[in-house]
Design a protein around this motif. Sequence first.
Motif, PDB file in Angstrom:
ATOM      1  N   GLY A 195      42.963 -20.613  13.385  1.00  6.04           N
ATOM      2  CA  GLY A 195      43.870 -20.006  14.344  1.00  6.04           C
ATOM      3  C   GLY A 195      43.241 -19.478  15.610  1.00  6.04           C
ATOM      4  N   PHE A 196      42.024 -19.940  15.953  1.00  5.58           N
ATOM      5  CA  PHE A 196      41.412 -19.533  17.215  1.00  5.58           C
ATOM      6  C   PHE A 196      42.173 -20.158  18.388  1.00  5.58           C
ATOM      7  CE2 PHE A 196      38.271 -17.961  14.525  1.00  5.58           C
ATOM      8  CZ  PHE A 196      37.146 -17.469  15.181  1.00  5.58           C
ATOM      9  N   ARG A 197      42.144 -19.466  19.527  1.00  4.02           N
ATOM     10  CA  ARG A 197      42.735 -19.972  20.758  1.00  4.02           C
ATOM     11  C   ARG A 197      41.639 -20.340  21.753  1.00  4.02           C
ATOM     12  NH1 ARG A 197      46.339 -17.434  17.178  1.00  4.02           N
ATOM     13  NH2 ARG A 197      48.342 -16.965  18.180  1.00  4.02           N
ATOM     14  N   VAL A 198      41.832 -21.438  22.482  1.00  3.85           N
ATOM     15  CA  VAL A 198      40.940 -21.773  23.593  1.00  3.85           C
ATOM     16  C   VAL A 198      41.389 -20.977  24.807  1.00  3.85           C
ATOM     17  CG1 VAL A 198      40.163 -23.592  25.166  1.00  3.85           C
ATOM     18  CG2 VAL A 198      40.434 -24.084  22.730  1.00  3.85           C
ATOM     19  N   THR A 199      40.473 -20.236  25.414  1.00  5.03           N
ATOM     20  CA  THR A 199      40.812 -19.464  26.606  1.00  5.03           C
ATOM     21  C   THR A 199      40.404 -20.180  27.889  1.00  5.03           C
ATOM     22  OG1 THR A 199      38.755 -18.233  26.290  1.00  5.03           O
ATOM     23  CG2 THR A 199      40.791 -17.197  25.506  1.00  5.03           C
ATOM     24  N   ASP A 200      39.247 -20.825  27.877  1.00  2.53           N
ATOM     25  CA  ASP A 200      38.760 -21.586  29.024  1.00  2.53           C
ATOM     26  C   ASP A 200      37.849 -22.681  28.497  1.00  2.53           C
ATOM     27  OD1 ASP A 200      39.932 -20.295  31.315  1.00  2.53           O
ATOM     28  OD2 ASP A 200      38.548 -18.621  31.038  1.00  2.53           O
ATOM     29  N   ARG A 201      37.480 -23.597  29.382  1.00  2.00           N
ATOM     30  CA  ARG A 201      36.657 -24.719  28.939  1.00  2.00           C
ATOM     31  C   ARG A 201      35.755 -25.196  30.069  1.00  2.00           C
ATOM     32  NH1 ARG A 201      37.813 -28.024  24.886  1.00  2.00           N
ATOM     33  NH2 ARG A 201      40.013 -27.409  24.908  1.00  2.00           N
ATOM     34  N   PHE A 202      34.492 -25.482  29.742  1.00  3.53           N
ATOM     35  CA  PHE A 202      33.633 -26.243  30.633  1.00  3.53           C
ATOM     36  C   PHE A 202      33.788 -27.718  30.267  1.00  3.53           C
ATOM     37  CE2 PHE A 202      30.881 -22.380  31.492  1.00  3.53           C
ATOM     38  CZ  PHE A 202      31.160 -22.362  32.851  1.00  3.53           C
ATOM     39  N   ILE A 203      34.220 -28.525  31.211  1.00  4.68           N
ATOM     40  CA  ILE A 203      34.534 -29.924  30.973  1.00  4.68           C
ATOM     41  C   ILE A 203      33.294 -30.668  30.499  1.00  4.68           C
ATOM     42  CG2 ILE A 203      35.326 -32.076  32.045  1.00  4.68           C
ATOM     43  CD1 ILE A 203      36.848 -30.256  34.077  1.00  4.68           C
ATOM     44  N   GLY A 204      33.439 -31.350  29.356  1.00  6.01           N
ATOM     45  CA  GLY A 204      32.339 -32.126  28.809  1.00  6.01           C
ATOM     46  C   GLY A 204      31.281 -31.310  28.111  1.00  6.01           C
ATOM     47  N   LEU A 205      31.455 -29.993  28.093  1.00  3.06           N
ATOM     48  CA  LEU A 205      30.440 -29.121  27.498  1.00  3.06           C
ATOM     49  C   LEU A 205      30.989 -28.380  26.292  1.00  3.06           C
ATOM     50  CD1 LEU A 205      27.481 -28.413  28.145  1.00  3.06           C
ATOM     51  CD2 LEU A 205      28.331 -26.353  29.272  1.00  3.06           C
ATOM     52  N   GLY A 206      32.122 -27.667  26.464  1.00  2.74           N
ATOM     53  CA  GLY A 206      32.674 -26.987  25.306  1.00  2.74           C
ATOM     54  C   GLY A 206      33.619 -25.865  25.654  1.00  2.74           C
ATOM     55  N   PRO A 207      34.322 -25.323  24.606  1.00  3.36           N
ATOM     56  CA  PRO A 207      35.367 -24.326  24.816  1.00  3.36           C
ATOM     57  C   PRO A 207      34.898 -22.900  24.571  1.00  3.36           C
ATOM     58  CG  PRO A 207      35.526 -25.178  22.603  1.00  3.36           C
ATOM     59  CD  PRO A 207      34.325 -25.843  23.218  1.00  3.36           C
ATOM     60  N   PHE A 208      35.511 -21.983  25.301  1.00  2.72           N
ATOM     61  CA  PHE A 208      35.474 -20.566  24.970  1.00  2.72           C
ATOM     62  C   PHE A 208      36.676 -20.295  24.062  1.00  2.72           C
ATOM     63  CE2 PHE A 208      33.394 -20.991  29.046  1.00  2.72           C
ATOM     64  CZ  PHE A 208      32.307 -20.128  28.975  1.00  2.72           C
ATOM     65  N   MET A 209      36.462 -19.575  22.950  1.00  2.00           N
ATOM     66  CA  MET A 209      37.537 -19.388  21.973  1.00  2.00           C
ATOM     67  C   MET A 209      37.585 -17.941  21.502  1.00  2.00           C
ATOM     68  SD  MET A 209      37.180 -22.900  19.699  1.00  2.00           S
ATOM     69  CE  MET A 209      38.935 -22.965  19.303  1.00  2.00           C
ATOM     70  N   ARG A 210      38.811 -17.487  21.209  1.00  2.00           N
ATOM     71  CA  ARG A 210      38.998 -16.156  20.637  1.00  2.00           C
ATOM     72  C   ARG A 210      39.873 -16.274  19.392  1.00  2.00           C
ATOM     73  NH1 ARG A 210      44.053 -14.160  21.223  1.00  2.00           N
ATOM     74  NH2 ARG A 210      45.404 -15.156  22.776  1.00  2.00           N
ATOM     75  N   PRO A 211      39.595 -15.487  18.360  1.00  2.00           N
ATOM     76  CA  PRO A 211      40.506 -15.458  17.213  1.00  2.00           C
ATOM     77  C   PRO A 211      41.787 -14.714  17.566  1.00  2.00           C
ATOM     78  CG  PRO A 211      38.708 -13.919  16.888  1.00  2.00           C
ATOM     79  CD  PRO A 211      38.411 -14.651  18.158  1.00  2.00           C
ATOM     80  N   ALA A 212      42.819 -14.876  16.743  1.00  2.00           N
ATOM     81  CA  ALA A 212      44.142 -14.342  17.072  1.00  2.00           C
ATOM     82  C   ALA A 212      44.184 -12.822  17.088  1.00  2.00           C
ATOM     83  CB  ALA A 212      45.178 -14.876  16.077  1.00  2.00           C
ATOM     84  N   GLY A 213      43.258 -12.178  16.406  1.00  2.00           N
ATOM     85  CA  GLY A 213      43.304 -10.722  16.285  1.00  2.00           C
ATOM     86  C   GLY A 213      42.617  -9.957  17.381  1.00  2.00           C
ATOM     87  N   THR A 214      42.167 -10.629  18.445  1.00  2.00           N
ATOM     88  CA  THR A 214      41.548  -9.939  19.576  1.00  2.00           C
ATOM     89  C   THR A 214      42.032 -10.566  20.868  1.00  2.00           C
ATOM     90  OG1 THR A 214      39.454  -9.318  20.641  1.00  2.00           O
ATOM     91  CG2 THR A 214      39.511 -11.446  19.541  1.00  2.00           C
ATOM     92  N   LEU A 215      42.000  -9.788  21.958  1.00  3.03           N
ATOM     93  CA  LEU A 215      42.322 -10.306  23.281  1.00  3.03           C
ATOM     94  C   LEU A 215      41.069 -10.616  24.098  1.00  3.03           C
ATOM     95  CD1 LEU A 215      45.279  -7.928  24.283  1.00  3.03           C
ATOM     96  CD2 LEU A 215      45.416 -10.219  23.291  1.00  3.03           C
TER      97      LEU A 215
END
Length: 308
Positions: free
Chosen positions: A178-198
């Motif tokens: 249930g992690f959410r992607v917040t931002d992404r570097f194209i071709g490199l990878g995602p920044f992710m947060r779990p649902a229980g934090t902002l």
Amino acid sequence: MQILGLESLVFGAEDMAAARTYLLDYGLDEHDAGPAGGTYEAADGTSVVLRHASDASLPPSNAPSPNLRETIYGVPSQAVLEEIAAELSKDREVRTDTEGTIHAVDDGGFALGFRVTRRRKFELPLLRFNVPGQSPGRGVNECAASKTEIIRPRTLSHVVYFVPDVKKAEAFYKDRLGFRVTDRFIGLGPFMRPAGTLDHHNLFMIQSFNSHMVGMNHFTFHLGSGHEVLHAGWRFAQRGYKSFWGPGRHIMGSNYFWYFNSPFGGTMEFDADMDLHDDAWTPREMLPGADNSQIFLFEAKDKWAPGE
């Protein structure tokens, strides 16, 4: 799944004395120290657990030693813990230890655990700032700069992995946990947060492009402000620790940063003032590179005064 965020990072170190001194100089509080290692806590109880790389109780390493051996997340209740165990048990081994923490391995080869959170409330001096056009943040004749101020890491912020298949790793955290992607570097990878934090991210994953890019890239605790990042980093550098990157401020997440070489197989960062995002946020995508990695960057030098 209401995963609250990082609870503890478990490391296998080669030079235990150097690793212990490093964590104490960083500002963490030592607990349960002994021949096998120790636990080093921030103000809220989130922690680094230090063990020798040869300790048989550690999960197998997925990278050359020294390195991160397990990432443990906190959850709000036993019900959520059981939900995670049931989900992961569908296709992998899940083990429960004597303290009730569950252990598994993610799709990138990293050991991970989950436990009912042990975070605690804490009180530290209120951080206040004077800004023209706003009510004074500090009282008249109250000085902000102090050589003796105590700077305490407040909570675990984030960890960054090199992964062999970033799309597969992202899908695991998104679809299974249930992690959410917040931002992404194209071709490199995602920044992710779990649902229980902002928090903008607890996890950032970087595609590994060769056999040398393995294991943990870096980790960090949140400090209270950009000033604390600069002051804590300055003190750290004066103790002889080598600056790797910073001080500066990121664009993705907006957090102030200062990275230092560490005895843990990657760098350790001082971090503060990260963006918060809810589910209404639309993730950004940027090309990787210096212009998108930081909005500004400085390099420390020795103190100086006019006339010297």
